[in-house]
Design an enzyme around this catalytic site. Structure first.
Site, PDB file in Angstrom:
ATOM      1  N   SER A 240     105.522  69.334  93.962  1.00 45.17           N
ATOM      2  CA  SER A 240     105.729  70.296  92.723  1.00 45.17           C
ATOM      3  C   SER A 240     104.475  71.180  92.279  1.00 45.17           C
ATOM      4  O   SER A 240     103.622  70.496  92.131  1.00 45.17           O
ATOM      5  CB  SER A 240     106.216  69.498  91.447  1.00 45.17           C
ATOM      6  OG  SER A 240     105.948  70.390  90.230  1.00 45.17           O
TER       7      SER A 240
ATOM      8  N   HIS B 210     111.999  68.679  91.988  1.00 47.35           N
ATOM      9  CA  HIS B 210     111.272  67.887  92.548  1.00 47.35           C
ATOM     10  C   HIS B 210     111.113  66.334  91.937  1.00 47.35           C
ATOM     11  O   HIS B 210     109.845  66.269  91.644  1.00 47.35           O
ATOM     12  CB  HIS B 210     109.836  68.139  92.867  1.00 47.35           C
ATOM     13  CG  HIS B 210     109.922  69.718  93.717  1.00 47.35           C
ATOM     14  ND1 HIS B 210     110.585  69.787  95.189  1.00 47.35           N
ATOM     15  CD2 HIS B 210     109.548  71.064  93.341  1.00 47.35           C
ATOM     16  CE1 HIS B 210     110.265  70.988  95.422  1.00 47.35           C
ATOM     17  NE2 HIS B 210     109.852  71.835  94.300  1.00 47.35           N
TER      18      HIS B 210
ATOM     19  N   ASN C 296     103.550  73.440  89.979  1.00 49.10           N
ATOM     20  CA  ASN C 296     102.952  73.439  88.677  1.00 49.10           C
ATOM     21  C   ASN C 296     102.584  72.010  88.356  1.00 49.10           C
ATOM     22  O   ASN C 296     101.583  71.890  87.433  1.00 49.10           O
ATOM     23  CB  ASN C 296     103.979  74.038  87.690  1.00 49.10           C
ATOM     24  CG  ASN C 296     105.206  73.002  87.372  1.00 49.10           C
ATOM     25  OD1 ASN C 296     104.832  72.289  86.189  1.00 49.10           O
ATOM     26  ND2 ASN C 296     106.243  73.091  87.984  1.00 49.10           N
TER      27      ASN C 296
ATOM     28  N   HIS D 239     106.384  78.442  99.165  1.00 49.76           N
ATOM     29  CA  HIS D 239     107.018  77.965  97.899  1.00 49.76           C
ATOM     30  C   HIS D 239     108.476  78.742  97.913  1.00 49.76           C
ATOM     31  O   HIS D 239     108.530  80.090  98.047  1.00 49.76           O
ATOM     32  CB  HIS D 239     106.481  78.124  96.703  1.00 49.76           C
ATOM     33  CG  HIS D 239     106.794  77.735  95.466  1.00 49.76           C
ATOM     34  ND1 HIS D 239     107.861  78.363  94.767  1.00 49.76           N
ATOM     35  CD2 HIS D 239     106.401  76.387  94.935  1.00 49.76           C
ATOM     36  CE1 HIS D 239     108.234  77.469  93.731  1.00 49.76           C
ATOM     37  NE2 HIS D 239     107.366  76.514  93.869  1.00 49.76           N
TER      38      HIS D 239
ATOM     39  N   SER E  81     108.945  70.277  86.348  1.00 50.92           N
ATOM     40  CA  SER E  81     110.248  69.502  86.775  1.00 50.92           C
ATOM     41  C   SER E  81     110.162  67.804  86.445  1.00 50.92           C
ATOM     42  O   SER E  81     111.017  67.121  87.363  1.00 50.92           O
ATOM     43  CB  SER E  81     110.215  69.612  88.493  1.00 50.92           C
ATOM     44  OG  SER E  81     108.920  69.353  88.874  1.00 50.92           O
TER      45      SER E  81
ATOM     46  N   CYS F  85     111.251  72.566  81.777  1.00 51.77           N
ATOM     47  CA  CYS F  85     111.240  73.780  81.357  1.00 51.77           C
ATOM     48  C   CYS F  85     112.762  74.044  81.170  1.00 51.77           C
ATOM     49  O   CYS F  85     113.647  73.632  81.725  1.00 51.77           O
ATOM     50  CB  CYS F  85     110.292  74.695  82.062  1.00 51.77           C
ATOM     51  SG  CYS F  85     111.404  75.124  83.670  1.00 51.77           S
TER      52      CYS F  85
ATOM     53  N   CYS G  25     116.022  81.536  87.403  1.00 49.24           N
ATOM     54  CA  CYS G  25     115.354  81.451  85.922  1.00 49.24           C
ATOM     55  C   CYS G  25     115.252  82.928  85.735  1.00 49.24           C
ATOM     56  O   CYS G  25     114.688  83.863  86.562  1.00 49.24           O
ATOM     57  CB  CYS G  25     114.029  80.723  85.733  1.00 49.24           C
ATOM     58  SG  CYS G  25     113.067  81.196  84.525  1.00 49.24           S
TER      59      CYS G  25
ATOM     60  N   HIS H  51     114.281  78.614  91.176  1.00 48.94           N
ATOM     61  CA  HIS H  51     113.302  79.173  91.871  1.00 48.94           C
ATOM     62  C   HIS H  51     114.037  80.574  92.512  1.00 48.94           C
ATOM     63  O   HIS H  51     113.033  81.602  93.037  1.00 48.94           O
ATOM     64  CB  HIS H  51     112.844  78.426  93.216  1.00 48.94           C
ATOM     65  CG  HIS H  51     111.903  77.300  92.701  1.00 48.94           C
ATOM     66  ND1 HIS H  51     111.099  77.330  91.778  1.00 48.94           N
ATOM     67  CD2 HIS H  51     112.137  76.053  93.189  1.00 48.94           C
ATOM     68  CE1 HIS H  51     110.525  75.919  91.723  1.00 48.94           C
ATOM     69  NE2 HIS H  51     111.328  75.339  92.660  1.00 48.94           N
TER      70      HIS H  51
ATOM     71  N   GLU I 270     110.328  79.949  95.475  1.00 47.29           N
ATOM     72  CA  GLU I 270     110.063  81.068  94.608  1.00 47.29           C
ATOM     73  C   GLU I 270     109.243  82.401  95.317  1.00 47.29           C
ATOM     74  O   GLU I 270     109.771  83.509  95.021  1.00 47.29           O
ATOM     75  CB  GLU I 270     109.330  80.784  93.377  1.00 47.29           C
ATOM     76  CG  GLU I 270     109.224  82.140  92.436  1.00 47.29           C
ATOM     77  CD  GLU I 270     108.234  81.750  91.143  1.00 47.29           C
ATOM     78  OE1 GLU I 270     108.146  80.588  90.500  1.00 47.29           O
ATOM     79  OE2 GLU I 270     107.463  82.671  90.865  1.00 47.29           O
TER      80      GLU I 270
HETATM   81  S1  SF4 Z   1     109.630  80.452  85.637  1.00 45.15           S
HETATM   82 FE1  SF4 Z   1     109.660  78.567  86.591  1.00 45.15          FE
HETATM   83  S2  SF4 Z   1     108.342  77.193  85.205  1.00 45.15           S
HETATM   84 FE2  SF4 Z   1     108.856  79.089  84.065  1.00 45.15          FE
HETATM   85  S3  SF4 Z   1     110.822  78.713  82.986  1.00 45.15           S
HETATM   86 FE3  SF4 Z   1     111.533  79.500  84.814  1.00 45.15          FE
HETATM   87  S4  SF4 Z   1     111.809  77.818  86.181  1.00 45.15           S
HETATM   88 FE4  SF4 Z   1     110.693  76.945  84.429  1.00 45.15          FE
END
Ligand code: SF4
Length: 299
Positions: free
Chosen positions: A225, A46, A227, A129, A272, A18, A101, A78, A131
């Protein structure tokens, strides 16, 4: 399928890194090419191949902010808990590159705003996790975290006047919907902020669409990972003939037997997982299916 017929191997339309993960990696590499001593706070991704590549470039990883005293520190996509962010920002000897992000920053902001408005913030995701650890640090003292895969933890949600619901960005949207419905029975005033990442949604949609078209699915990505694991769950719901492998090297002899009678094989990967890993898996499938045999999906 005979051994003379090469299987039709398709990669999901949108799969792989991503932009949040890509940006964090690019920022770390860029700082390193400028000659800086670069350390990342936690693993940026990861993925064994990418981790090795970053290490080969001299980019180090620290688990805790206290372990880094100087140089350039990259905060991964994260994000980090508020206290850790303040610790590193307070070190004059440290240049901090914040690669959190934008979607995660929005979750942190929503958690803070809900808590300030008097809502008990309830976060659905995985407690350990990174995040979630970061987002919950903005959610005030009364917040709770529940596990999307363990409904018994939902009982942590109190019966109270105001509940604000958030989710880890990578959980399945259906889980957020179910959890919001559950919370509706516990609060008079319920606010739900949809913090499921749209990038993971498109990957899930494309993976499901592909799973409906093929005889077997291979989900590629790190076993820790979040997701990628969710993608594997989602694909397995559609197609029991689904396996989750970390990379092409994990596709071994038992997979060769399983793949022999599959005419159409789908490949997808989490946010990832770099695209090159998906291509390597495709090549490995071609080489493995060049041998006779037949078997059920490996566990
Ligand atoms: S929230 Fe997580 S999965 Fe979505 S774009 Fe950001 S880093 Fe990537």
């Amino acid at each position: 399928m005979t051994t003379a017929t090469r299987p039709d191997v398709r990669i999901a339309e949108r799969a792989g890194f991503c932009y949040g993960v890509r940006l964090a990696i690019d920022k770390a590499k860029h700082a390193r090419t400028e000659g800086k001593e670069v350390t990342t706070l936690g693993q940026l991704v990861h993925n064994p191949g990418i981790k090795a590549d970053l290490s080969d470039r001299g980019i180090r990883t620290a688990d805790l902010a206290d372990q880094v005293e100087g140089g350039t520190l990259v905060i991964r996509a994260h994000g980090v808990p508020k206290s850790e962010f303040e610790t590193v920002k307070g070190k004059e000897s440290l240049e901090v590159i914040d690669a959190t992000c934008t979607w995660v920053l929005q979750s942190q902001k929503a958690a803070r705003e809900l808590a300030e408005a008097g809502y008990t913030v309830c976060i659905i995701g995985h407690e350990d996790h990174p995040e979630v650890k970061g987002v919950r640090s903005y959610a005030g003292e009364k917040h709770v975290v529940v596990d999307d895969m363990d409904r018994s933890t939902w009982e942590r949600v109190p019966r109270t006047k105001k509940i604000g619901v958030l989710s880890q960005s990578t959980i399945l949207p259906q889980k957020l919907e179910e959890f919001a419905a559950f919370c509706l029975r516990r609060a008079h005033d319920l606010r739900v902020v949809n913090t499921v990442c749209p990038v993971t949604l498109t990957r899930q949609d494309d993976s499901v669409a592909l799973a409906l078209e093929v005889d077997a699915m291979i989900v590629v990505g790190g076993k820790n990972s979040s997701n990628t694991k969710e993608l594997a769950v989602k694909c397995r719901e559609i197609l029991s003939e689904t396996v989750h492998v970390a990379d092409a090297d994990e596709l071994a002899a038992e997979h060769a037997e399983w793949l022999q009678d599959k005419a159409r094989i789908g490949i997808t990967g989490g946010t990832s997982t770099p695209e090159v890993d998906l291509e390597e898996v495709r090549e490995r499938v071609y080489s493995l299916t060049a041998a006779p045999g037949g078997a059920a999906a490996p566990a």
